[in-house]
Design a protein around this motif. Sequence first.
Motif, PDB file in Angstrom:
ATOM      1  N   ASN A   1       0.821  -1.217   0.000  1.00  0.00           N
ATOM      2  CA  ASN A   1       0.000   0.000   0.000  1.00  0.00           C
ATOM      3  C   ASN A   1       0.849   1.259   0.000  1.00  0.00           C
ATOM      4  N   ASN A   2       2.060   1.169   0.548  1.00  0.00           N
ATOM      5  CA  ASN A   2       2.957   2.326   0.618  1.00  0.00           C
ATOM      6  C   ASN A   2       3.948   2.386  -0.539  1.00  0.00           C
ATOM      7  N   GLY A   3       3.767   1.535  -1.553  1.00  0.00           N
ATOM      8  CA  GLY A   3       4.578   1.651  -2.764  1.00  0.00           C
ATOM      9  C   GLY A   3       5.780   0.740  -2.851  1.00  0.00           C
ATOM     10  N   VAL A   4       5.977  -0.156  -1.894  1.00  0.00           N
ATOM     11  CA  VAL A   4       7.074  -1.120  -1.972  1.00  0.00           C
ATOM     12  C   VAL A   4       6.630  -2.223  -2.938  1.00  0.00           C
ATOM     13  N   THR A   5       7.478  -2.568  -3.880  1.00  0.00           N
ATOM     14  CA  THR A   5       7.122  -3.580  -4.868  1.00  0.00           C
ATOM     15  C   THR A   5       7.454  -4.981  -4.353  1.00  0.00           C
ATOM     16  N   PRO A   6       6.841  -6.008  -4.939  1.00  0.00           N
ATOM     17  CA  PRO A   6       7.218  -7.371  -4.564  1.00  0.00           C
ATOM     18  C   PRO A   6       8.711  -7.652  -4.750  1.00  0.00           C
ATOM     19  N   ASP A   7       9.306  -7.126  -5.816  1.00  0.00           N
ATOM     20  CA  ASP A   7      10.751  -7.322  -6.014  1.00  0.00           C
ATOM     21  C   ASP A   7      11.554  -6.651  -4.907  1.00  0.00           C
ATOM     22  N   GLU A   8      11.126  -5.483  -4.465  1.00  0.00           N
ATOM     23  CA  GLU A   8      11.823  -4.818  -3.354  1.00  0.00           C
ATOM     24  C   GLU A   8      11.650  -5.611  -2.063  1.00  0.00           C
ATOM     25  N   ILE A   9      10.462  -6.166  -1.850  1.00  0.00           N
ATOM     26  CA  ILE A   9      10.243  -7.007  -0.661  1.00  0.00           C
ATOM     27  C   ILE A   9      11.184  -8.204  -0.706  1.00  0.00           C
ATOM     28  N   LYS A  10      11.313  -8.823  -1.865  1.00  0.00           N
ATOM     29  CA  LYS A  10      12.237  -9.957  -2.011  1.00  0.00           C
ATOM     30  C   LYS A  10      13.655  -9.539  -1.644  1.00  0.00           C
ATOM     31  N   GLU A  11      14.110  -8.403  -2.129  1.00  0.00           N
ATOM     32  CA  GLU A  11      15.468  -7.934  -1.836  1.00  0.00           C
ATOM     33  C   GLU A  11      15.658  -7.636  -0.353  1.00  0.00           C
ATOM     34  N   ILE A  12      14.651  -7.057   0.277  1.00  0.00           N
ATOM     35  CA  ILE A  12      14.711  -6.790   1.720  1.00  0.00           C
ATOM     36  C   ILE A  12      14.888  -8.101   2.478  1.00  0.00           C
ATOM     37  N   LEU A  13      14.101  -9.108   2.098  1.00  0.00           N
ATOM     38  CA  LEU A  13      14.147 -10.390   2.810  1.00  0.00           C
ATOM     39  C   LEU A  13      15.452 -11.136   2.547  1.00  0.00           C
ATOM     40  N   LEU A  14      16.011 -10.999   1.362  1.00  0.00           N
ATOM     41  CA  LEU A  14      17.328 -11.594   1.098  1.00  0.00           C
ATOM     42  C   LEU A  14      18.382 -10.953   1.991  1.00  0.00           C
ATOM     43  N   GLN A  15      18.305  -9.652   2.163  1.00  0.00           N
ATOM     44  CA  GLN A  15      19.261  -8.956   3.029  1.00  0.00           C
ATOM     45  C   GLN A  15      19.083  -9.395   4.482  1.00  0.00           C
ATOM     46  N   VAL A  16      17.839  -9.599   4.893  1.00  0.00           N
ATOM     47  CA  VAL A  16      17.574 -10.113   6.240  1.00  0.00           C
ATOM     48  C   VAL A  16      18.306 -11.440   6.433  1.00  0.00           C
ATOM     49  N   GLY A  17      18.274 -12.292   5.411  1.00  0.00           N
ATOM     50  CA  GLY A  17      18.931 -13.588   5.512  1.00  0.00           C
ATOM     51  C   GLY A  17      20.415 -13.479   5.789  1.00  0.00           C
ATOM     52  N   ILE A  18      21.054 -12.521   5.156  1.00  0.00           N
ATOM     53  CA  ILE A  18      22.501 -12.358   5.339  1.00  0.00           C
ATOM     54  C   ILE A  18      22.827 -11.787   6.716  1.00  0.00           C
ATOM     55  N   TYR A  19      22.070 -10.801   7.157  1.00  0.00           N
ATOM     56  CA  TYR A  19      22.406 -10.125   8.403  1.00  0.00           C
ATOM     57  C   TYR A  19      21.723 -10.695   9.643  1.00  0.00           C
ATOM     58  N   CYS A  20      20.630 -11.438   9.449  1.00  0.00           N
ATOM     59  CA  CYS A  20      19.872 -11.929  10.607  1.00  0.00           C
ATOM     60  C   CYS A  20      19.736 -13.437  10.643  1.00  0.00           C
ATOM     61  N   GLY A  21      20.095 -14.099   9.570  1.00  0.00           N
ATOM     62  CA  GLY A  21      20.054 -15.549   9.554  1.00  0.00           C
ATOM     63  C   GLY A  21      19.063 -16.114   8.545  1.00  0.00           C
ATOM     64  N   VAL A  22      19.434 -17.265   8.029  1.00  0.00           N
ATOM     65  CA  VAL A  22      18.622 -17.936   7.019  1.00  0.00           C
ATOM     66  C   VAL A  22      17.243 -18.319   7.561  1.00  0.00           C
ATOM     67  N   PRO A  23      17.101 -18.839   8.784  1.00  0.00           N
ATOM     68  CA  PRO A  23      15.755 -19.171   9.255  1.00  0.00           C
ATOM     69  C   PRO A  23      14.801 -17.970   9.240  1.00  0.00           C
ATOM     70  N   ALA A  24      15.278 -16.794   9.630  1.00  0.00           N
ATOM     71  CA  ALA A  24      14.436 -15.594   9.589  1.00  0.00           C
ATOM     72  C   ALA A  24      14.034 -15.280   8.161  1.00  0.00           C
ATOM     73  N   MET A  25      14.967 -15.439   7.232  1.00  0.00           N
ATOM     74  CA  MET A  25      14.686 -15.175   5.825  1.00  0.00           C
ATOM     75  C   MET A  25      13.681 -16.181   5.273  1.00  0.00           C
ATOM     76  N   VAL A  26      13.876 -17.460   5.556  1.00  0.00           N
ATOM     77  CA  VAL A  26      12.992 -18.500   5.032  1.00  0.00           C
ATOM     78  C   VAL A  26      11.565 -18.294   5.529  1.00  0.00           C
ATOM     79  N   ASP A  27      11.403 -18.070   6.817  1.00  0.00           N
ATOM     80  CA  ASP A  27      10.064 -17.831   7.361  1.00  0.00           C
ATOM     81  C   ASP A  27       9.441 -16.576   6.759  1.00  0.00           C
ATOM     82  N   SER A  28      10.231 -15.543   6.593  1.00  0.00           N
ATOM     83  CA  SER A  28       9.724 -14.294   6.031  1.00  0.00           C
ATOM     84  C   SER A  28       9.316 -14.463   4.568  1.00  0.00           C
TER      85      SER A  28
END
Length: 126
Positions: free
Chosen positions: A85-112
């Motif tokens: 609703n605030n203009g973030v695209t699905p591709d941007e969401i994917k990139e955010i979650l990939l970055q989460v995986g690197i900095y916060c761990g793969v389990p957090a990324m997979v669940d997200s």
Amino acid sequence: MDNATYEKGLKIRRETLGEDYVNKALANVDDFGKDLQELVTTYCWGEIWGREGLDRKTRSTINLAMISALNRPHELAAHIRGAINNGVTPDEIKEILLQVGIYCGVPAMVDSFRIARTVLGEMNEI
């Protein structure tokens, strides 16, 4: 409670999370949860989301990363909808979650990713 800040927060909250989500949250308020809803609406949505320092897309981006890192699936689903609703695209969401995986761990990324796929599918975004 500052009524003007509450109303400002309620407007932003509805615009971000959607009328149905907010109406449901407020309809279920009882004496125990009333103060929680007032605090969240006034301070989170009115005071912080209502500040001019960051636009809503940026705030949504930050929230997706933080909520994913904290492993808060219910809040993540709500904020994925809000991010769209605030203009973030699905591709941007994917990139955010990939970055989460690197900095916060793969389990957090997979669940997200799992939550994002479900929510974005329900919204017909993927």
